[in-house]
Design a protein around this motif. Sequence first.
Motif: not given
Length: 345
Positions: A88, A90, A105, A112, A156, A290-292
Motif C-alpha cells: 500500500e 501511502g 487515506n 505517498f 473504496q 484513494r482507499y483505506a
Amino acid sequence: MKALVLERKGELAIRDIDLPRDVGPADVKIAIHTVGVCGSDVHYYTHGAIGSFVVKEPMVLGHEAAGTVIEVGSDVKNLRVGDRVCMEPGIPNMASRASKLGIYNVDPDVRFWATPPIHGVLTPEVVHPAAFTYKLPENVSFAEGAMIEPFAVGMQAATRAKITPGDVAVVIGCGPIGIMTAIAALAGGCSRVLISDLSAPKLAIAGQYAGITPVNIQETALEDAVMGATDGWGADVIFEASGSPRAYHGIFDLMRPGGALVVVGLPIEPVEFDVPASIFKEARIETVFRYANNFDRAINLIASGKVDLKPLITETYAFAESIAAFERAAKGLPQDVKLQIRMTE
C-alpha cells in the motif's frame, strides 16, 4: 540504485539515484518485480503537477507494485524473507486524528509514493513499513499483485456506495479505474452494472465481464440505457469515474429517488453541479480519495477467483524500456487499459 526518474516535466531518465535503504525495526526491504503505470504517474510526466502537488526536483515514479521480501526489521512478525507481497503506497501518520478515526487515506501527513516530494518505486529495491505490506497468496501473480493498488480505488468506491445486494449501478468512464469500480461493484453485491464511454475498444474489454453492460454514448444516450434497464426507475448507484466536467450534466436524471452518487474521477477544472436536482431526489453523495482498510479484501477477492484482473493488463515492458512505456501511456491509446513494467525476469 538505478531508477526511472522524472527529471522535470516531459523528461524521463533511467539513472542512478540515492534512495533510502536502511531497514528500521518495523520495516521490510522488497525486491520489486512488477510496477503498473498509473494515470497520475503519466500526468506528472506530461504536466509536471497534479493540483498543489508540483514536481520541483527529480522524482522516481511508480506506486502500483509487487515484489519479494529480501530483509525484515527486528520487530516484524507477519512477514519473512522470500514472501511475495504487494504494498500500500501511502504511509500515514498513525498517531494522527485521521488515522485514529480509521480514515488514514485523508491524513494530511500521509507520505505517498511518487507524489512530490516522495520518491516512487520504479527501482530494484524499496524499504516500506511491514504494516502496509501484504503477503500474496500462491495463486496470485506479481502482475495481479501490482493491480491491487488501482483495484483498491474501485473497492473504496464500492464500499462508499453502501451497496445493497441486487442494486443496479452505473459507472461513467471506462478507463482502468472505471472498469475496476464496475468489477468491485459486482463483487460488492450489484446485480448489474452499466458502464459508459466513447471508446469502443475499452467498452469491449469491460463487456467481457459477466454482469457489466457497456454503453457507447456515441450510439446510445446513457439515460435511455439506464431507464431501459430499470423500467424507468433509475439506477441505485452512480459512480462518476471519468473526471470529465461534462459527466455532471444531467447526472441525477440517471438516478432513482434516494439513490447515491459516488464521485471517483478527479476533474482538473470546476464542474457545474445541479444542487436542486440532487435535493429533489434526496441523493446521497459520497467521494473517494484513494482507499483505506481494503487492500487485504482486494487480495482475498482475487485469490478466491471471484475477481479476475488479468484481462486488464494490456502489455508488459522490461525496466530498460520504461521510458517507452510512459511514452505509450501518454498517448492514451484506446485499446490500452493497464501497462506494466517488470523490474526483474
